[in-house]
Scaffold this active site. Structure first.
Site, PDB file in Angstrom:
ATOM      1  N   ASP A  67      56.227  23.898  34.052  1.00  0.00           N
ATOM      2  CA  ASP A  67      56.452  23.237  32.771  1.00  0.00           C
ATOM      3  C   ASP A  67      55.188  23.310  31.927  1.00  0.00           C
ATOM      4  O   ASP A  67      54.132  23.756  32.409  1.00  0.00           O
ATOM      5  CB  ASP A  67      56.879  21.770  32.977  1.00  0.00           C
ATOM      6  CG  ASP A  67      56.004  21.024  33.989  1.00  0.00           C
ATOM      7  OD1 ASP A  67      54.881  21.491  34.281  1.00  0.00           O
ATOM      8  OD2 ASP A  67      56.436  19.969  34.474  1.00  0.00           O
ATOM      9  N   ASN A 136      58.926   8.127  37.889  1.00  0.00           N
ATOM     10  CA  ASN A 136      60.323   7.897  37.503  1.00  0.00           C
ATOM     11  C   ASN A 136      61.273   8.867  38.197  1.00  0.00           C
ATOM     12  O   ASN A 136      62.429   8.988  37.811  1.00  0.00           O
ATOM     13  CB  ASN A 136      60.478   7.985  35.983  1.00  0.00           C
ATOM     14  CG  ASN A 136      60.180   9.382  35.442  1.00  0.00           C
ATOM     15  OD1 ASN A 136      59.839  10.296  36.195  1.00  0.00           O
ATOM     16  ND2 ASN A 136      60.305   9.559  34.132  1.00  0.00           N
ATOM     17  N   HIS A 138      61.001  12.189  38.338  1.00  0.00           N
ATOM     18  CA  HIS A 138      61.173  13.521  37.747  1.00  0.00           C
ATOM     19  C   HIS A 138      60.547  14.607  38.613  1.00  0.00           C
ATOM     20  O   HIS A 138      59.615  14.369  39.373  1.00  0.00           O
ATOM     21  CB  HIS A 138      60.678  13.577  36.292  1.00  0.00           C
ATOM     22  CG  HIS A 138      59.203  13.603  36.099  1.00  0.00           C
ATOM     23  ND1 HIS A 138      58.597  13.252  34.906  1.00  0.00           N
ATOM     24  CD2 HIS A 138      58.160  13.945  36.921  1.00  0.00           C
ATOM     25  CE1 HIS A 138      57.294  13.389  35.021  1.00  0.00           C
ATOM     26  NE2 HIS A 138      56.998  13.806  36.227  1.00  0.00           N
ATOM     27  N   GLU A 143      63.350  14.743  33.157  1.00  0.00           N
ATOM     28  CA  GLU A 143      63.325  13.288  33.146  1.00  0.00           C
ATOM     29  C   GLU A 143      64.683  12.728  33.578  1.00  0.00           C
ATOM     30  O   GLU A 143      65.688  13.452  33.570  1.00  0.00           O
ATOM     31  CB  GLU A 143      62.982  12.792  31.736  1.00  0.00           C
ATOM     32  CG  GLU A 143      61.647  13.308  31.193  1.00  0.00           C
ATOM     33  CD  GLU A 143      60.407  12.718  31.883  1.00  0.00           C
ATOM     34  OE1 GLU A 143      60.507  12.252  33.045  1.00  0.00           O
ATOM     35  OE2 GLU A 143      59.324  12.734  31.253  1.00  0.00           O
TER      36      GLU A 143
END
Ligand code: PGA
Length: 256
Positions: A67, A136, A138, A143
């Site tokens: 990413d 979280n 991810h 996400e």
């Protein structure tokens, strides 16, 4: 899943480096998937040390980043292309031009994404993908609410992610980009071996949700349950939320 509970973050890095070295030794044209963030840093340091001792070479390898941010200046030090070069690839012998990153500065994300997917396929697919885990849940920058079938695309970063990454931007939340390009979950699941590393107590809850929770788009890493070859490398703190650690340790000892 192969779940390995190591004594320390350094040991998770040693084991991850062993997996990378095995791929480099076995494959004629190995293709690595590289992650950034704090977690894989120790693995890269270990690989650099092995390279400097002449134990491993990257001269036949290629690599794809997971990413990158969108809308940072092209030479910004926190662009993941810069980070991976600084932390890893410039210190070993990858040939020129074989470390691919997502170009987040262009105006046409769909074209960038499609070209990236094509480049991965043209390279023969990713042999080993290193992954970190967001607080979280991810993976990459997928996400919560990301489809398990998602492909490389533009994504809005979650507020928790921006807060977690503010440490790389002098703790100035405003300067953390809001958008990123990320390989999709479907893209990640196409890699032949996934190696997820998580260290520290802050990762205990997402680790437990990833391994023992239900499949849900709200915990993107739970998609790893669908992949036939996943290794999860944890230090004791990251493993502290798991219910079945005895079984995982016995299973690893019995099958290693
Ligand atoms: P970290 O990030 O390695 O910096 O904890 C992991 C991630 O967000 O994927």
């Amino acid at each position: 899943m192969e779940i390995i509970i190591a004594s320390s973050p350094a040991e998770t890095a040693t084991i991850a480096a062993d997996f990378v070295c095995r791929v480099l030794a076995r494959q004629e044209r190995p293709v690595l998937g590289l992650a950034t963030g704090g977690t894989p840093f120790l693995t890269y340091r270990e690989l650099i040390s092995r390279y400097e001792r002449g134990e491993v070479s990257f001269h036949t390898a290629r690599a794809f980043l997971l990413d990158d941010y969108v809308d940072l200046d092209t030479d910004h030090p926190e662009r993941f292309r810069e980070v991976i070069s600084r932390d890893f690839t410039s210190h070993v012998d990858f040939p020129e031009g074989v470390v691919y990153s997502l170009d987040g500065s262009r105006s046409r994300p769909e074209e960038v994404a499609a070209a990236y997917e094509e480049a991965i396929v043209a390279a023969g697919g990713i042999d080993l993908q290193l992954l970190g885990l967001g607080r979280n849940g991810h993976i990459g920058f997928n996400e919560p609410s990301s489809s398990f079938a998602s492909r490389t695309r533009l994504i809005l970063l979650a507020e928790t992610t921006r807060r977690d990454n503010a440490r790389f931007f002098d703790y100035d939340l405003e300067s953390v980009p809001r958008l990123a390009m990320t390989q999709g979950i479907g893209t990640i699941l196409d890699a032949r071996h996934l190696v997820l590393i998580a260290n520290g107590r802050a990762k205990a809850a997402p680790v437990a949700a990833t391994i023992e929770g239900p499949l849900t788009a709200m915990v993107p890493a739970s998609a790893l349950q669908l992949h036939p070859r996943v290794t999860v490398l944890l230090d004791k703190a990251a493993a502290s939320g798991l219910q079945h650690t005895d079984y995982y340790q016995q299973a690893h000892a019995a099958t290693a």
